[in-house]
Motif scaffolding. Structure first.
Motif: not given
Ligand SMILES: Nc1ncnc2c1ncn2[C@@H]1O[C@H](COP(=O)(O)OP(=O)(O)OP(=O)(O)O)[C@@H](O)[C@H]1O
Ligand SMILES: [Mg+2]
Length: 135
Positions: A69-78, A117-126, A128-134
């Motif tokens: 993001x411009x000069x910024x660098x980061x890592x996102x993991x899902x 930090x974000x969690x999406x979860x559906x019972x019976x379906x699965x 998804x946890x997404x994290x990022x650090x800059x």
């Protein structure tokens, strides 16, 4: 959403895959020239979330995106699985709460180690946890 500069994925099927995801996150954060402390924060969070994917999610994968993001660098993991989902997310995010025999610190601890930090979860379906650090 930030468009990724580079991306990839590692499978998370069994215990030993957790080691590989840790190693991948160490390498990526080193390449991004994160400080040693920030490398370890991201590796620790990845380790906890990888373990949850294997133990509770019945396996899945970790996708990674290098962010620019411009000069910024980061890592996102899902971390994604197609397991049972989390019935009560607020409870699962509470320090010390576990449905099994863990310490109940994986999700809540990971949240404190990252910038996003974000969690999406559906019972019976699965889940998804997404994290990022800059950097
Ligand atoms: N991917 C997932 N799928 C289904 N349930 C999950 C998933 N990840 C976490 N959970 C649920 O959330 C609870 C809390 O997870 P958390 O990682 O915080 O603790 P834990 O894994 O039980 O213990 P610890 O990580 O400290 O060893 C788990 O006990 C489990 O019930
Ligand atoms: Mg855990």
């Amino acid at each position: 959403m930030t468009s990724p500069a580079a991306s990839g994925a590692v499978p998370l099927r069994e215990e030993r895959d957790i080691v590989l995801s840790r190693q991948m996150v160490r390498k990526l954060t080193q390449e991004l020239k994160f400080s040693l402390v920030d490398q370890t924060k991201m590796v620790t969070a990845a380790s906890e979330l990888s373990r949850n994917t294997v133990v509770y999610g019945g396996g899945g994968e970790m996708r990674w995106d290098v962010l620019e993001q411009g000069p910024k660098r980061g890592l996102r993991l899902c971390f994604e699985d197609h397991g049972p989902g989390i019935p009560d997310l607020n409870l699962a995010l509470t320090d010390g709460w576990t449905s099994g025999s863990g310490m109940g610190m994986g999700l809540s601890g990971s949240k404190r180690l990252v910038n996003e930090f974000d969690v999406q979860t559906v019972v019976g379906a699965g889940t998804r946890v997404t994290i990022a650090r800059w950097k």
